[in-house]
Write an enzyme that holds these catalytic residues in place. Sequence first.
Site, PDB file in Angstrom:
ATOM      1  N   LYS A 122      93.130  26.043  85.243  1.00 27.53           N
ATOM      2  CA  LYS A 122      93.825  26.941  84.324  1.00 27.53           C
ATOM      3  C   LYS A 122      93.147  26.874  82.960  1.00 27.53           C
ATOM      4  O   LYS A 122      92.483  25.890  82.627  1.00 27.53           O
ATOM      5  CB  LYS A 122      95.305  26.568  84.211  1.00 27.53           C
ATOM      6  CG  LYS A 122      96.075  26.809  85.500  1.00 27.53           C
ATOM      7  CD  LYS A 122      97.559  26.544  85.331  1.00 27.53           C
ATOM      8  CE  LYS A 122      98.314  26.822  86.627  1.00 27.53           C
ATOM      9  NZ  LYS A 122      99.764  26.545  86.499  1.00 27.53           N
ATOM     10  N   HIS A 125      94.512  26.167  76.628  1.00 29.37           N
ATOM     11  CA  HIS A 125      95.219  27.018  75.674  1.00 29.37           C
ATOM     12  C   HIS A 125      95.541  26.273  74.376  1.00 29.37           C
ATOM     13  O   HIS A 125      95.191  25.098  74.202  1.00 29.37           O
ATOM     14  CB  HIS A 125      96.478  27.619  76.301  1.00 29.37           C
ATOM     15  CG  HIS A 125      97.476  26.612  76.790  1.00 29.37           C
ATOM     16  ND1 HIS A 125      98.163  25.765  75.958  1.00 29.37           N
ATOM     17  CD2 HIS A 125      97.904  26.323  78.055  1.00 29.37           C
ATOM     18  CE1 HIS A 125      98.979  25.006  76.657  1.00 29.37           C
ATOM     19  NE2 HIS A 125      98.836  25.313  77.935  1.00 29.37           N
ATOM     20  N   HIS A 128      97.071  22.786  74.411  1.00 29.57           N
ATOM     21  CA  HIS A 128      96.124  21.705  74.684  1.00 29.57           C
ATOM     22  C   HIS A 128      95.268  21.413  73.452  1.00 29.57           C
ATOM     23  O   HIS A 128      94.925  20.259  73.182  1.00 29.57           O
ATOM     24  CB  HIS A 128      95.216  22.080  75.861  1.00 29.57           C
ATOM     25  CG  HIS A 128      95.962  22.343  77.130  1.00 29.57           C
ATOM     26  ND1 HIS A 128      95.810  23.497  77.857  1.00 29.57           N
ATOM     27  CD2 HIS A 128      96.889  21.601  77.795  1.00 29.57           C
ATOM     28  CE1 HIS A 128      96.603  23.462  78.918  1.00 29.57           C
ATOM     29  NE2 HIS A 128      97.269  22.316  78.900  1.00 29.57           N
TER      30      HIS A 128
END
Length: 254
Positions: A122, A125, A128
């Site tokens: 994934k 973003h 994070h």
Amino acid sequence: MKNKIINLLSEKIESLSAEDISSMLEIPPKAELGDFAFPCFRLAKELHKAPPMIAADIASGIGETDFIDHIDVNGAYLNFYLRKDAFVKSMVKNSAADNFGSSEEGTGKTICIDYSSPNVAKNFHVGHLRTTIIGNSLYKIYSKLGYKVERINHLGDWGTQFGKLIVAYKNWGDEATVKEKGVEELMRLYVAFHKAADEKPELNDEARAWFVKMEQGDEEALRIWKWFVEISLTEYKRTYSLLGVDFDHYTGES
């Protein structure tokens, strides 16, 4: 600045050591009460005076300095207001030293910091990014204080979602596209799985079956899963390199 105030008070209060004064000196709970506060209660018994009178006597005996703007007597407290320009100049000068902010308080001690922790396959973003910056800042602070710091990146790399991703890859993906587009393609496949599963719920059973294979050590299932992890880590490490961030350990739920 704190040490300057301690030295100043040491000259006026002979009965207290610099260590005593340091332990008594406080940071006021409100900015309007100054930058530092010194309580005079402890001196009352020795000097046979009320603490407010002692505070007033000490304040009157302190002349002008190049680092104090003014001193207020607030009951039994001496409230020190620093000269902001002197404080800034001192900070700029001291911060240029290699050992600025360092100490030995952490010598012989180890601290573990777990941060960043993106989910494999994934996108990395802003959430994070936030924990990555905070964690790396803590690493630098604790290192400066003498601690041995273990930097841990605990990845979200296990769960039924990888069974879903394997099903999606086998149905709608291909190796060349995944190699070319990386996590972007893995995300596309994951979204495609959920759209398809809305019309064909049996795909969820396939996904669970593939995850069971992973848990049981199936060679093909683990090979595909490890490939997804490697692709994701390669992209994450590019981001970490741009941020100047590194880790001692990459671990995961697996």
